[in-house]
Design an enzyme around this catalytic site. Structure first.
Site, short mmCIF file in Angstrom:
data_model
loop_
_atom_site.label_atom_id
_atom_site.label_comp_id
_atom_site.label_asym_id
_atom_site.label_seq_id
_atom_site.Cartn_x
_atom_site.Cartn_y
_atom_site.Cartn_z
N CYS A 3 0.87 -1.19 0.00
CA CYS A 3 0.00 0.00 0.00
C CYS A 3 0.90 1.23 0.00
CB CYS A 3 -0.90 -0.01 1.23
SG CYS A 3 -1.73 1.57 1.49
N CYS A 6 0.64 3.40 3.11
CA CYS A 6 1.31 2.78 4.27
C CYS A 6 2.82 3.03 4.17
CB CYS A 6 1.03 1.28 4.32
SG CYS A 6 -0.58 0.84 4.99
N ASP A 29 -0.23 16.49 -1.99
CA ASP A 29 -0.60 15.58 -3.08
C ASP A 29 0.39 15.74 -4.23
OD1 ASP A 29 -3.52 14.10 -3.97
OD2 ASP A 29 -2.16 14.68 -5.59
N HIS A 45 -3.70 1.15 8.47
CA HIS A 45 -4.33 0.90 7.17
C HIS A 45 -5.84 0.71 7.32
CE1 HIS A 45 -4.51 -0.13 2.94
NE2 HIS A 45 -5.42 -1.01 3.28
N GLY A 91 -13.95 7.52 -8.02
CA GLY A 91 -12.61 7.74 -8.56
C GLY A 91 -11.49 7.48 -7.57
N HIS A 96 -6.20 3.39 0.57
CA HIS A 96 -5.85 3.67 1.97
C HIS A 96 -6.60 4.96 2.26
CE1 HIS A 96 -2.64 3.84 5.33
NE2 HIS A 96 -3.40 4.92 5.51
N HIS A 98 -8.08 8.35 2.79
CA HIS A 98 -7.44 9.67 2.78
C HIS A 98 -8.49 10.74 2.56
CE1 HIS A 98 -7.27 7.99 -1.31
NE2 HIS A 98 -7.43 9.24 -1.76
N HIS A 100 -8.78 14.55 1.08
CA HIS A 100 -8.16 15.65 0.34
C HIS A 100 -8.56 16.95 1.03
CE1 HIS A 100 -7.33 13.24 -3.42
NE2 HIS A 100 -8.32 12.52 -2.93
P1 DGP Z 1 -7.92 9.37 -4.86
O1 DGP Z 1 -8.24 9.53 -6.33
O2 DGP Z 1 -8.97 10.03 -3.99
O3 DGP Z 1 -7.67 7.93 -4.47
O4 DGP Z 1 -6.60 10.21 -4.65
C1 DGP Z 1 -5.33 9.68 -4.54
C2 DGP Z 1 -4.39 10.85 -4.56
O5 DGP Z 1 -3.12 10.41 -4.14
C3 DGP Z 1 -4.19 11.50 -5.93
O6 DGP Z 1 -4.65 12.85 -5.88
C4 DGP Z 1 -2.69 11.46 -6.17
C5 DGP Z 1 -2.13 11.13 -4.82
N1 DGP Z 1 -0.95 10.28 -4.84
C6 DGP Z 1 -0.85 9.06 -5.40
N2 DGP Z 1 0.38 8.54 -5.19
C7 DGP Z 1 1.05 9.47 -4.47
C8 DGP Z 1 2.37 9.51 -3.93
O7 DGP Z 1 3.19 8.60 -4.06
N3 DGP Z 1 2.71 10.64 -3.24
C9 DGP Z 1 1.84 11.68 -3.07
N4 DGP Z 1 2.27 12.73 -2.38
N5 DGP Z 1 0.59 11.66 -3.55
C10 DGP Z 1 0.20 10.57 -4.25
#
Ligand code: DGP
Length: 112
Positions: A3, A6, A29, A45, A91, A96, A98, A100
């Site tokens: 993950c 994680c 992000d 997790h 989407g 994991h 989160h 925004h």
């Molecule tokens: P969601 O679509 O809600 O699952 O958003 C996942 C978000 O995670 C997306 O906006 C991009 C961000 N993201 C994915 N991988 C990484 C990473 O390795 N580092 C960071 N900082 N953000 C990431």
């Protein structure tokens, strides 16, 4: 466990941290959708909001309790939006939990 969040939470993958304590981490992000785009995650997790239950809801409350502190730390005095995508139709791409935290410009009235 394979993950990505994680791995970010345990330091295996680097991130730009904006807040951390024993239960949660907030970091920028990778693909910001607004001038301020922070992801707030539990260190434990939890795949998505679908998995929130009596045993883990304290950490969700903890994240939401700290959200306005992080928002103010980021200078979002004019407001901000919090979104949690849950499942395919929403989407969600990282499974994991989160939240925004978005702000730094007028986000408009669409999508709630
Ligand atoms: P969601 O679509 O809600 O699952 O958003 C996942 C978000 O995670 C997306 O906006 C991009 C961000 N993201 C994915 N991988 C990484 C990473 O390795 N580092 C960071 N900082 N953000 C990431």
């Amino acid at each position: 466990m394979d993950c990505i969040f994680c791995k970010i939470a345990n330091g295996e993958i680097p991130c730009t941290k904006v807040y951390e304590d024993d239960q949660m981490l907030a970091f920028r992000d990778l693909n910001p959708q607004a001038p301020v785009h922070v992801l707030m995650i539990p260190k434990q997790h939890i795949a998505s909001l679908d998995e929130v239950c009596d045993n883990n809801c304290d950490v969700v409350a903890h994240i939401l309790k700290n959200a306005h502190i992080i928002a103010k730390q980021e200078g979002l005095d004019n407001g901000y939006r919090i979104i949690s995508n849950c499942g395919a139709d929403a989407g969600q791409t990282v499974f994991h939990l989160h939240f925004h935290l978005l702000g730094g410009r007028s986000l408009g009235e669409n999508l709630v």
